[in-house]
Enzyme design. Structure first.
Site, mmCIF file in Angstrom:
data_model
loop_
_atom_site.group_PDB
_atom_site.id
_atom_site.type_symbol
_atom_site.label_atom_id
_atom_site.label_comp_id
_atom_site.label_asym_id
_atom_site.label_seq_id
_atom_site.Cartn_x
_atom_site.Cartn_y
_atom_site.Cartn_z
ATOM 1 N N ASP A 8 0.876 -1.162 0.000
ATOM 2 C CA ASP A 8 0.000 0.000 0.000
ATOM 3 C C ASP A 8 0.925 1.227 0.000
ATOM 4 O O ASP A 8 2.099 1.109 0.354
ATOM 5 C CB ASP A 8 -0.887 -0.043 1.254
ATOM 6 C CG ASP A 8 -1.698 1.215 1.418
ATOM 7 O OD1 ASP A 8 -2.283 1.675 0.421
ATOM 8 O OD2 ASP A 8 -1.732 1.754 2.542
ATOM 9 N N ASP A 10 0.058 5.067 0.960
ATOM 10 C CA ASP A 10 -0.062 6.086 2.008
ATOM 11 C C ASP A 10 -0.065 5.444 3.397
ATOM 12 O O ASP A 10 -0.883 4.569 3.683
ATOM 13 C CB ASP A 10 -1.333 6.912 1.794
ATOM 14 C CG ASP A 10 -1.365 7.535 0.395
ATOM 15 O OD1 ASP A 10 -0.289 7.927 -0.103
ATOM 16 O OD2 ASP A 10 -2.457 7.614 -0.198
HETATM 17 MG MG MG Z 1 -2.652 3.211 3.640
#
Ligand code: MG
Ligand code: ZN
Length: 205
Positions: A8, A10
């Site tokens: 992932d 962020d």
């Molecule tokens: Mg995230």
């Protein structure tokens, strides 16, 4: 077949941005807001050295919502790749979902197959790179990441480091760590490889 570590973006590679007006931790929408997290580059470099693909799979509904332009997204990619390269780390691919069912931008307002918790981004990457998903890993900081990883058949590693405690999980993942670098150390252990890391582990919240 190849193997991958899916990241992932962020909260895993770069910091989340607190929006006071919404009391919400958000994606970065400008170059100033895009800041790598400590240890992210080292962790990605270790994945490169392990011979596994390093692939970003990230929901970016800011595009559908009109908070961020595709040009800015490209510039943030460039900043991410440049700063990683300065520490000898590289990403093999970046897959984003730009959609949102309630977006303002018509072209991205849709119920898609790629928005996590659906596994679409991982499946696309698996198709493009002939990845054996069962021998691959998904690292993320939210339940959606773990659900997408699981549906794709990957082993899941949860980063329990989200600044909003509501995002902390006690189940739904295979392994738990505090940072990308620690998650990669976990992968090395699972792979029977030894590494020493100079930084101490981040305490779990
Ligand atoms: Mg995230
Ligand atoms: Zn999508």
């Amino acid at each position: 077949m190849s193997r991958a570590v899916f990241f992932d973006r962020d909260g895993v590679i770069n910091t989340l941005v607190y929006r006071q007006e919404k009391d919400f931790f958000d994606s970065p929408f400008s170059l100033e807001e895009f800041q790598l997290l400590p240890g992210a580059a080292e962790g990605i470099r270790l994945v490169n050295e392990l011979g596994m693909l390093a692939i970003v799979v990230s929901n970016q509904p800011g595009i559908a919502k009109g908070n961020c332009s595709l040009e800015m997204m490209e510039q943030m990619n460039e900043k991410m790749r440049t700063e990683l390269a300065a520490l000898d780390a590289s990403l093999d691919a970046i897959y984003y979902c730009y959609h949102h069912p309630e977006g303002n931008i018509e072209m991205y307002r849709t119920v898609c197959q790629c928005r996590k918790p659906k596994p679409g981004l991982l499946l696309m990457a698996a198709h493009d790179f002939a990845i054996d998903l069962k021998l691959s890993y998904m690292i993320g900081d939210r339940l959606k990441d773990m659900q997408a990883g699981r549906k794709a058949g990957c082993k899941t590693i949860f980063l329990n480091n989200h600044p909003d405690p509501k995002e902390h999980l006690s189940s739904g993942f295979d392994y738990i760590d505090g940072s990308l670098l620690e998650a990669v150390r976990q992968i090395y252990q699972l792979e029977g490889k030894w590494i020493s890391l100079s930084i101490p582990p981040t305490p779990l919240r």
